[in-house]
Design an enzyme around this catalytic site. Structure first.
Site, PDB file in Angstrom:
ATOM      1  N   ARG A 182      -3.305  17.999  -2.387  1.00 56.47           N
ATOM      2  CA  ARG A 182      -4.269  18.426  -1.364  1.00 56.47           C
ATOM      3  C   ARG A 182      -5.613  18.667  -2.027  1.00 56.47           C
ATOM      4  NH1 ARG A 182      -3.842  20.229   3.862  1.00 56.47           N
ATOM      5  NH2 ARG A 182      -1.579  20.005   3.708  1.00 56.47           N
ATOM      6  N   LYS A 217       3.387  10.602  14.675  1.00 53.70           N
ATOM      7  CA  LYS A 217       2.256  11.424  15.121  1.00 53.70           C
ATOM      8  C   LYS A 217       1.266  10.624  15.962  1.00 53.70           C
ATOM      9  CE  LYS A 217       2.535  14.915  11.505  1.00 53.70           C
ATOM     10  NZ  LYS A 217       2.186  15.225  10.116  1.00 53.70           N
ATOM     11  N   LYS A 239      -9.239  10.953  -0.722  1.00 55.08           N
ATOM     12  CA  LYS A 239      -8.227  11.076   0.337  1.00 55.08           C
ATOM     13  C   LYS A 239      -7.792  12.540   0.392  1.00 55.08           C
ATOM     14  CE  LYS A 239      -3.897   9.087   2.049  1.00 55.08           C
ATOM     15  NZ  LYS A 239      -2.828   8.084   1.866  1.00 55.08           N
ATOM     16  N   PRO A 240      -7.862  13.183   1.573  1.00 54.57           N
ATOM     17  CA  PRO A 240      -7.670  14.642   1.619  1.00 54.57           C
ATOM     18  C   PRO A 240      -6.259  15.120   1.287  1.00 54.57           C
ATOM     19  CG  PRO A 240      -8.491  13.799   3.736  1.00 54.57           C
ATOM     20  CD  PRO A 240      -8.262  12.610   2.859  1.00 54.57           C
ATOM     21  N   VAL A 241      -5.236  14.412   1.793  1.00 56.16           N
ATOM     22  CA  VAL A 241      -3.838  14.816   1.596  1.00 56.16           C
ATOM     23  C   VAL A 241      -3.028  13.580   1.276  1.00 56.16           C
ATOM     24  CG1 VAL A 241      -1.796  15.873   2.643  1.00 56.16           C
ATOM     25  CG2 VAL A 241      -4.068  16.675   3.310  1.00 56.16           C
ATOM     26  N   ASN A 242      -2.179  13.663   0.276  1.00 49.16           N
ATOM     27  CA  ASN A 242      -1.291  12.540  -0.029  1.00 49.16           C
ATOM     28  C   ASN A 242      -0.032  13.052  -0.726  1.00 49.16           C
ATOM     29  OD1 ASN A 242      -1.074   9.463  -0.133  1.00 49.16           O
ATOM     30  ND2 ASN A 242      -0.584  10.043  -2.227  1.00 49.16           N
ATOM     31  N   THR A 243       1.096  12.471  -0.342  1.00 48.34           N
ATOM     32  CA  THR A 243       2.392  12.866  -0.897  1.00 48.34           C
ATOM     33  C   THR A 243       2.975  11.748  -1.746  1.00 48.34           C
ATOM     34  OG1 THR A 243       2.802  14.250   1.039  1.00 48.34           O
ATOM     35  CG2 THR A 243       4.723  13.638  -0.275  1.00 48.34           C
ATOM     36  N   HIS A 277       3.996   3.636   5.966  1.00 50.84           N
ATOM     37  CA  HIS A 277       3.152   4.814   6.195  1.00 50.84           C
ATOM     38  C   HIS A 277       4.027   6.049   6.022  1.00 50.84           C
ATOM     39  CE1 HIS A 277       0.820   7.731   8.577  1.00 50.84           C
ATOM     40  NE2 HIS A 277       1.859   7.851   9.371  1.00 50.84           N
ATOM     41  N   HIS A 314       2.386   6.117  -2.314  1.00 48.89           N
ATOM     42  CA  HIS A 314       3.398   7.153  -2.107  1.00 48.89           C
ATOM     43  C   HIS A 314       4.605   7.122  -3.043  1.00 48.89           C
ATOM     44  CE1 HIS A 314       1.229   8.516   1.386  1.00 48.89           C
ATOM     45  NE2 HIS A 314       1.276   7.324   1.939  1.00 48.89           N
ATOM     46  N   LYS A 321       0.828  -1.205   0.000  1.00 46.67           N
ATOM     47  CA  LYS A 321       0.000   0.000   0.000  1.00 46.67           C
ATOM     48  C   LYS A 321       0.870   1.266   0.000  1.00 46.67           C
ATOM     49  CE  LYS A 321      -3.736   2.257   2.489  1.00 46.67           C
ATOM     50  NZ  LYS A 321      -4.540   2.311   3.711  1.00 46.67           N
TER      51      LYS A 321
HETATM   52  N1  UM3 Z   1      -0.041  12.315   4.383  1.00 50.07           N
HETATM   53  C1  UM3 Z   1       0.791  12.505   3.297  1.00 50.07           C
HETATM   54  N2  UM3 Z   1       1.586  13.607   3.277  1.00 50.07           N
HETATM   55  C2  UM3 Z   1       1.631  14.497   4.300  1.00 50.07           C
HETATM   56  C3  UM3 Z   1       0.794  14.283   5.406  1.00 50.07           C
HETATM   57  C4  UM3 Z   1      -0.042  13.184   5.425  1.00 50.07           C
HETATM   58  O1  UM3 Z   1       0.806  11.683   2.359  1.00 50.07           O
HETATM   59  O2  UM3 Z   1       2.414  15.469   4.229  1.00 50.07           O
HETATM   60  C5  UM3 Z   1      -0.938  11.133   4.377  1.00 50.07           C
HETATM   61  C6  UM3 Z   1      -0.263   9.934   4.940  1.00 50.07           C
HETATM   62  C7  UM3 Z   1      -1.357   9.162   5.647  1.00 50.07           C
HETATM   63  C8  UM3 Z   1      -2.500  10.143   5.748  1.00 50.07           C
HETATM   64  O3  UM3 Z   1      -1.702   8.075   4.841  1.00 50.07           O
HETATM   65  O4  UM3 Z   1      -2.104  11.350   5.111  1.00 50.07           O
HETATM   66  C9  UM3 Z   1      -2.903  10.448   7.184  1.00 50.07           C
HETATM   67  O5  UM3 Z   1      -1.852  11.045   7.876  1.00 50.07           O
HETATM   68  P1  UM3 Z   1      -0.900   6.664   4.833  1.00 50.07           P
HETATM   69  O6  UM3 Z   1      -0.996   6.110   6.222  1.00 50.07           O
HETATM   70  O7  UM3 Z   1      -1.623   5.868   3.812  1.00 50.07           O
HETATM   71  O8  UM3 Z   1       0.533   6.924   4.460  1.00 50.07           O
END
Ligand code: UM3
Length: 121
Positions: free
Chosen positions: A85, A66, A41-45, A118, A12, A7
């Site tokens: 975002r 966190k 998904k609200p935020v993803n990098t 993660h 990512h 995942k």
């Molecule tokens: N998340 C990012 N980038 C950021 C902050 C948060 O991708 O700068 C994602 C990672 C987490 C989710 O998803 O937001 C909740 O924190 P994941 O567990 O699937 O990696």
């Protein structure tokens, strides 16, 4: 391969996009990588470095995540990333994202096999 590691790669890793992303990058990638299926998904990098380099972050010292667990690790060097975002007013299934390229150190959580599962920051 454990599901957490799979995942992480799906959500990512985008090692092969070397060029600066265009403004549609996140709209396309968030859909392609299945992060708009049940909800947006609200935020993803996305990380644009090799999987080898990202896995190596797991060898850095443990720091607190966190969520309070201690299995997080911070990259020594800055990495090329793109932050996605969700835009205000975007409604599922039409998930619309702002695309923001950046270079920074990232923090990942790793499992007992020392692979990222993660992205913490
Ligand atoms: N998340 C990012 N980038 C950021 C902050 C948060 O991708 O700068 C994602 C990672 C987490 C989710 O998803 O937001 C909740 O924190 P994941 O567990 O699937 O990696």
């Amino acid at each position: 391969q454990e599901s957490g590691a799979r995942k992480f790669k799906q959500q990512h890793m985008d090692s092969n996009s070397r060029h600066l992303p265009n403004s549609n990058y996140c709209n396309k990638m968030m859909k392609k990588r299945k992060m708009t299926v049940d909800a947006c998904k609200p935020v993803n990098t996305f990380v644009h470095e090799s999987l080898t380099d990202v896995k190596a972050i797991c060898n850095q010292r443990n720091i607190r995540c966190k969520n309070g667990q201690n299995n997080c690790h911070k990259s020594r060097s800055s990495m090329r990333v793109t932050d996605c975002r969700l835009t205000n007013g975007s409604r599922h299934p039409n998930c619309k994202y702002r695309t923001s390229p950046a270079k920074r150190q990232i923090i990942v959580a790793c499992d007992k096999n020392r692979v990222p599962v993660h992205l913490d920051a």
